[in-house]
Design a protein around this motif. Structure first.
Motif, PDB file in Angstrom:
ATOM      1  N   ALA A  27      41.646  40.879  54.230  1.00 25.55           N
ATOM      2  CA  ALA A  27      42.784  41.801  54.189  1.00 25.55           C
ATOM      3  C   ALA A  27      44.043  41.100  53.691  1.00 25.55           C
ATOM      4  O   ALA A  27      44.793  41.656  52.873  1.00 25.55           O
ATOM      5  CB  ALA A  27      43.021  42.408  55.577  1.00 25.55           C
ATOM      6  N   LEU A  28      44.281  39.890  54.170  1.00 18.71           N
ATOM      7  CA  LEU A  28      45.459  39.145  53.724  1.00 18.71           C
ATOM      8  C   LEU A  28      45.364  38.767  52.246  1.00 18.71           C
ATOM      9  O   LEU A  28      46.344  38.876  51.502  1.00 18.71           O
ATOM     10  CB  LEU A  28      45.669  37.902  54.584  1.00 18.71           C
ATOM     11  N   ARG A  29      44.167  38.361  51.803  1.00 20.39           N
ATOM     12  CA  ARG A  29      44.000  38.033  50.382  1.00 20.39           C
ATOM     13  C   ARG A  29      44.201  39.269  49.509  1.00 20.39           C
ATOM     14  O   ARG A  29      44.835  39.190  48.451  1.00 20.39           O
ATOM     15  CB  ARG A  29      42.622  37.414  50.126  1.00 20.39           C
ATOM     16  N   ALA A  30      43.694  40.431  49.935  1.00 16.66           N
ATOM     17  CA  ALA A  30      43.876  41.667  49.162  1.00 16.66           C
ATOM     18  C   ALA A  30      45.361  42.010  49.065  1.00 16.66           C
ATOM     19  O   ALA A  30      45.849  42.407  47.996  1.00 16.66           O
ATOM     20  CB  ALA A  30      43.098  42.816  49.806  1.00 16.66           C
ATOM     21  N   MET A  34      47.863  39.893  49.253  1.00 18.71           N
ATOM     22  CA  MET A  34      48.509  38.912  48.376  1.00 18.71           C
ATOM     23  C   MET A  34      48.208  39.193  46.906  1.00 18.71           C
ATOM     24  O   MET A  34      49.100  39.103  46.055  1.00 18.71           O
ATOM     25  CB  MET A  34      48.083  37.504  48.763  1.00 18.71           C
ATOM     26  N   ASP A  35      46.971  39.547  46.589  1.00 15.84           N
ATOM     27  CA  ASP A  35      46.625  39.876  45.207  1.00 15.84           C
ATOM     28  C   ASP A  35      47.465  41.045  44.696  1.00 15.84           C
ATOM     29  O   ASP A  35      48.008  41.011  43.592  1.00 15.84           O
ATOM     30  CB  ASP A  35      45.141  40.222  45.084  1.00 15.84           C
ATOM     31  N   TRP A  36      47.554  42.094  45.511  1.00 18.03           N
ATOM     32  CA  TRP A  36      48.362  43.266  45.147  1.00 18.03           C
ATOM     33  C   TRP A  36      49.836  42.884  45.017  1.00 18.03           C
ATOM     34  O   TRP A  36      50.499  43.244  44.047  1.00 18.03           O
ATOM     35  CB  TRP A  36      48.165  44.362  46.199  1.00 18.03           C
ATOM     36  N   TYR A  37      50.348  42.135  45.977  1.00 14.84           N
ATOM     37  CA  TYR A  37      51.756  41.733  46.009  1.00 14.84           C
ATOM     38  C   TYR A  37      52.120  40.920  44.773  1.00 14.84           C
ATOM     39  O   TYR A  37      53.218  41.034  44.236  1.00 14.84           O
ATOM     40  CB  TYR A  37      51.995  40.916  47.286  1.00 14.84           C
ATOM     41  N   LEU A  38      51.182  40.097  44.314  1.00 11.83           N
ATOM     42  CA  LEU A  38      51.426  39.228  43.162  1.00 11.83           C
ATOM     43  C   LEU A  38      51.028  39.875  41.835  1.00 11.83           C
ATOM     44  O   LEU A  38      51.005  39.216  40.800  1.00 11.83           O
ATOM     45  CB  LEU A  38      50.667  37.909  43.351  1.00 11.83           C
ATOM     46  N   HIS A  39      50.728  41.161  41.854  1.00 13.67           N
ATOM     47  CA  HIS A  39      50.385  41.919  40.639  1.00 13.67           C
ATOM     48  C   HIS A  39      49.221  41.304  39.881  1.00 13.67           C
ATOM     49  O   HIS A  39      49.210  41.272  38.647  1.00 13.67           O
ATOM     50  CB  HIS A  39      51.603  42.040  39.700  1.00 13.67           C
ATOM     51  N   SER A  71      44.095  44.439  40.827  1.00 14.83           N
ATOM     52  CA  SER A  71      44.302  44.552  42.274  1.00 14.83           C
ATOM     53  C   SER A  71      44.945  45.894  42.608  1.00 14.83           C
ATOM     54  O   SER A  71      45.677  46.472  41.816  1.00 14.83           O
ATOM     55  CB  SER A  71      45.148  43.407  42.800  1.00 14.83           C
ATOM     56  N   LYS A  72      44.616  46.377  43.793  1.00 16.24           N
ATOM     57  CA  LYS A  72      45.173  47.637  44.285  1.00 16.24           C
ATOM     58  C   LYS A  72      45.742  47.381  45.674  1.00 16.24           C
ATOM     59  O   LYS A  72      45.335  46.447  46.361  1.00 16.24           O
ATOM     60  CB  LYS A  72      44.097  48.708  44.369  1.00 16.24           C
ATOM     61  N   ALA A  73      46.666  48.227  46.078  1.00 15.75           N
ATOM     62  CA  ALA A  73      47.224  48.103  47.429  1.00 15.75           C
ATOM     63  C   ALA A  73      46.091  48.243  48.435  1.00 15.75           C
ATOM     64  O   ALA A  73      45.238  49.127  48.300  1.00 15.75           O
ATOM     65  CB  ALA A  73      48.276  49.174  47.667  1.00 15.75           C
TER      66      ALA A  73
END
Length: 80
Positions: free
Chosen positions: A37-40, A42-47, A51-53
């Motif tokens: 969940a945290l990696r997902a 971070m991926d979304w946050y870093l565009h 990646s999806k929210a």
């Protein structure tokens, strides 16, 4: 690489213990785990491409996670 050696290093993070426990219960209810969940997020946050929210659990799932965490905490304290 040995089969037990992770591909990425661990990173310490300061989080309230109750929040960490409830987060664990909530991620389990969503068929995932805290790290995924945290990696997902971070991926979304870093565009990162593709990646999806992350899917946010419903309030009912979080309330059930809170109750499960309270029960586990109470059981541990009773055993101590």
């Amino acid at each position: 690489m040995s089969p037990n050696k992770p591909k990425t290093p661990t990173r310490p993070i300061r989080v309230d213990l109750t929040d960490w426990g409830v987060f664990g219960e909530a991620t389990n209810a969503m068929d995932t785990d805290r790290s995924a969940a945290l990696r997902a997020f971070m991926d979304w946050y870093l565009h990162k491409p593709g990646s999806k929210a992350p899917t946010r659990p419903s309030k009912a799932v979080v309330e059930a996670a809170r109750a499960a965490h309270r029960e586990k905490t109470a059981a541990k304290e009773a055993d101590a």
